[in-house]
Design a protein around this motif. Structure first.
Motif, short mmCIF file in Angstrom:
data_model
loop_
_atom_site.label_atom_id
_atom_site.label_comp_id
_atom_site.label_asym_id
_atom_site.label_seq_id
_atom_site.Cartn_x
_atom_site.Cartn_y
_atom_site.Cartn_z
N SER A 2 0.84 -1.21 0.00
CA SER A 2 0.00 0.00 0.00
C SER A 2 0.87 1.26 0.00
CB SER A 2 -0.89 0.02 1.25
OG SER A 2 -1.80 -1.04 1.22
N ARG A 39 1.54 4.24 -3.07
CA ARG A 39 1.31 5.65 -2.78
C ARG A 39 2.57 6.48 -2.98
NH1 ARG A 39 -2.42 2.51 -0.48
NH2 ARG A 39 -4.44 3.32 0.21
N SER A 73 -13.53 0.72 2.96
CA SER A 73 -12.51 0.51 1.94
C SER A 73 -11.54 1.68 1.88
CB SER A 73 -13.17 0.33 0.57
OG SER A 73 -12.20 0.48 -0.45
N ALA A 74 -10.26 1.36 2.13
CA ALA A 74 -9.22 2.39 2.06
C ALA A 74 -9.01 2.84 0.62
CB ALA A 74 -7.91 1.86 2.62
N GLN A 75 -9.30 1.95 -0.33
CA GLN A 75 -9.12 2.32 -1.74
C GLN A 75 -10.17 3.36 -2.13
OE1 GLN A 75 -9.15 -1.42 -3.83
NE2 GLN A 75 -7.08 -1.94 -3.18
N ASP A 111 -6.57 -8.58 4.52
CA ASP A 111 -5.74 -9.34 3.58
C ASP A 111 -5.09 -10.57 4.24
OD1 ASP A 111 -6.32 -7.52 1.60
OD2 ASP A 111 -4.57 -6.29 1.98
N LYS A 127 -12.32 -9.74 -3.47
CA LYS A 127 -10.86 -9.51 -3.55
C LYS A 127 -10.33 -10.12 -4.85
CE LYS A 127 -10.35 -7.13 0.15
NZ LYS A 127 -9.94 -5.73 0.06
C1 S3P Z 1 -5.61 -1.45 0.06
C2 S3P Z 1 -6.84 -1.49 0.65
C3 S3P Z 1 -7.58 -2.76 0.87
C4 S3P Z 1 -6.67 -3.97 0.78
C5 S3P Z 1 -5.79 -3.90 -0.43
C6 S3P Z 1 -4.90 -2.66 -0.38
C7 S3P Z 1 -4.96 -0.11 -0.11
O1 S3P Z 1 -8.59 -2.89 -0.11
O2 S3P Z 1 -7.42 -5.16 0.76
O3 S3P Z 1 -4.95 -5.04 -0.49
O4 S3P Z 1 -3.75 -0.07 -0.41
O5 S3P Z 1 -5.64 0.91 0.06
P1 S3P Z 1 -10.07 -2.24 0.07
O6 S3P Z 1 -9.93 -0.77 0.05
O7 S3P Z 1 -10.86 -2.76 -1.11
O8 S3P Z 1 -10.58 -2.77 1.37
#
Ligand code: S3P
Length: 427
Positions: free
Chosen positions: A23, A27, A167-169, A314, A341
């Motif tokens: 991650s 970034r 979701s962080a994404q 994860d 996923k």
């Molecule tokens: C991630 C967020 C997570 C994680 C992924 C990496 C990120 O996904 O499962 O491996 O780097 O922001 P989600 O945002 O879909 O939960």
């Protein structure tokens, strides 16, 4: 070609530096490309996913040089990005695809993004909904629900948005688009997710504030190039943590592992299961890191759910494997996100661990595992999912027969040297 593993009563001993956090590595490239000047990165993950991010930014005209795990990114800032003449290939990487949507939405040009078969099945509506509310012009199959996606850059405006999924994404895509939007964007997350975007944006000089569960960011801010130290990835370390716990007579030291509290659910879980381990922690580039020492342990089944899930999402394939060796029942719930996923990880984990003799059952939002059960050899499918491939390799340590893993090359998405590093610990 399949990989066949057979270990006879191994024990694991030694010290490993796991590769950089996936991650944070993604970034570092994105934010380096947004900043004017040269950003330098050390400890970068040379996994396939992060290499996809590099290749996309090169197609936008950003100069990126790799020297081992050191990277330098030289950019004239976002305004200097060029319209890509080719499709941006995001490979297997959900993080590249989703965060780049947030970045491309506010440019002045057109771009097209597509990835592999797995990416083509992953939901993009969760990103496109908030971005369209900001004014984004994104088109794709089934009204933009799936890749390939075409993005016509346009002017964006700020929104107030509450995340419907943890979701962080999604959070990150909105925050990145917000930097190009007019006004102040507020993102509320009912359940906290990894905050690497917020931490790294601050490291690059962006003002971002958090009030309880609402993040506030003002549009028009510029990033200042910086140096980023990437800690080891706890999601990769998890497989060696699990390996040491379930393999008798083992003691493994993992150095410089990222221990951002939004990622350390795995440590909370093994503590609760009764694991024997130590953590020595410090802080770098705004992120926490630690050396971990893990020993073989007698473990107990526990219940895992609620706010803990995003902090270990994860790691669930590995946790399920560890639970097969724990005394009693482990229940994993509130984890329906696993179904979207890299593959449906509930179905895949249950199917493959069952083949090896585990007592495991799928539920709508998780799984139930009864232990301890001895594991046998089997022909295990990775589904092209790196974390399934690594789960099978760790299971091979305690399986009574040969474990053969199809498409083991997928492991290089996040941990190219995994099998070699695991081998180096074996006595
Ligand atoms: C991630 C967020 C997570 C994680 C992924 C990496 C990120 O996904 O499962 O491996 O780097 O922001 P989600 O945002 O879909 O939960």
């Amino acid at each position: 070609m399949a990989l066949t593993l057979k270990y006879s009563t191994p024990s694991l001993n030694g010290t490993i530096q796991v590769p950089g956090d996936k991650s944070i590595s993604h970034r570092s490239i994105m934010f380096g490309a947004m900043a004017e000047g040269t950003t330098t990165v050390e400890g970068f993950l040379l996994g396939d996913d992060c290499l996809s991010t590099i290749s996309c930014f090169r197609k936008l005209g950003v100069e990126i040089n790799l020297d081992g795990d050191k990277v330098s990114i030289t950019s004239g800032g976002e305004a200097s990005w060029q319209e890509p003449a080719e499709v941006l290939d995001t490979g297997n990487s959900g993080t590249t695809t989703r965060l780049m949507l947030g970045l491309l939405a506010g440019t002045s040009f057109h771009s097209v993004m597509a990835g592999d078969e797995s990416i083509a099945k992953r939901p993009m509506k969760r990103i496109n909904d908030p971005l369209r509310q900001m004014g984004a012009d994104i088109r794709g199959r089934r009204d933009g629900q799936f890749t390939p996606l075409a993005i016509q850059g346009t002017k964006l405006s700020a929104i107030d948005y509450t995340l419907p999924v943890a979701s962080a994404q999604v959070k990150s895509a909105i925050l990145l688009a917000a930097l190009k939007a007019e006004g102040t964007t507020r993102v509320t997350e009912p359940v906290a997710t990894r905050d690497h975007t917020e931490i790294m944006l601050e490291h690059f000089g962006v003002k971002i504030s958090k009030n309880i569960d609402t993040i506030e960011i003002e549009g028009g801010q510029k990033l200042t190039a910086n140096h980023v130290k990437v800690p080891g990835d706890i999601s990769s370390a998890a497989f060696l943590i699990g390996a040491a716990l379930i393999t008798p007579n083992s003691e493994v030291r993992l150095t410089n592992v990222g221990t951002n509290p939004t990622r350390t659910g795995i440590l909370d879980v093994i503590r609760q299961m009764g694991a024997d381990f130590e953590v020595e922690e410090w802080k770098t580039s705004g992120e926490r890191s630690a050396d971990l020492t893990i020993r073989s342990s007698s473990l107990n089944g526990i219940e895992i759910g609620g706010d803990l899930i995003p902090r270990l999402i994860d790691e669930i394939p590995l946790i399920a494997l560890v639970a097969t060796q724990a005394n009693g029942t482990t229940v994993i719930k509130d984890a329906e996100e696993l179904r979207v996923k890299e593959t449906d990880r509930i179905a895949a984990v249950v199917e493959e661990l069952s083949k090896m003799g585990a007592d495991i059952e799928a539920t709508d939002d998780g799984m139930i595992i009864n232990g301890p059960t001895p594991l046998t050899g089997a022909s295990v499918k990775s589904y092209g999912d790196h974390r399934l491939g690594m789960m099978a390799a760790v299971a091979a340590l305690i399986a009574s027969g040969d474990v053969s893993i199809d498409n083991p090359a997928c492991i290089s998405v996040s941990y190219p040297d995994f099998v070699a590093q695991l081998d180096s610990l074996i006595n």
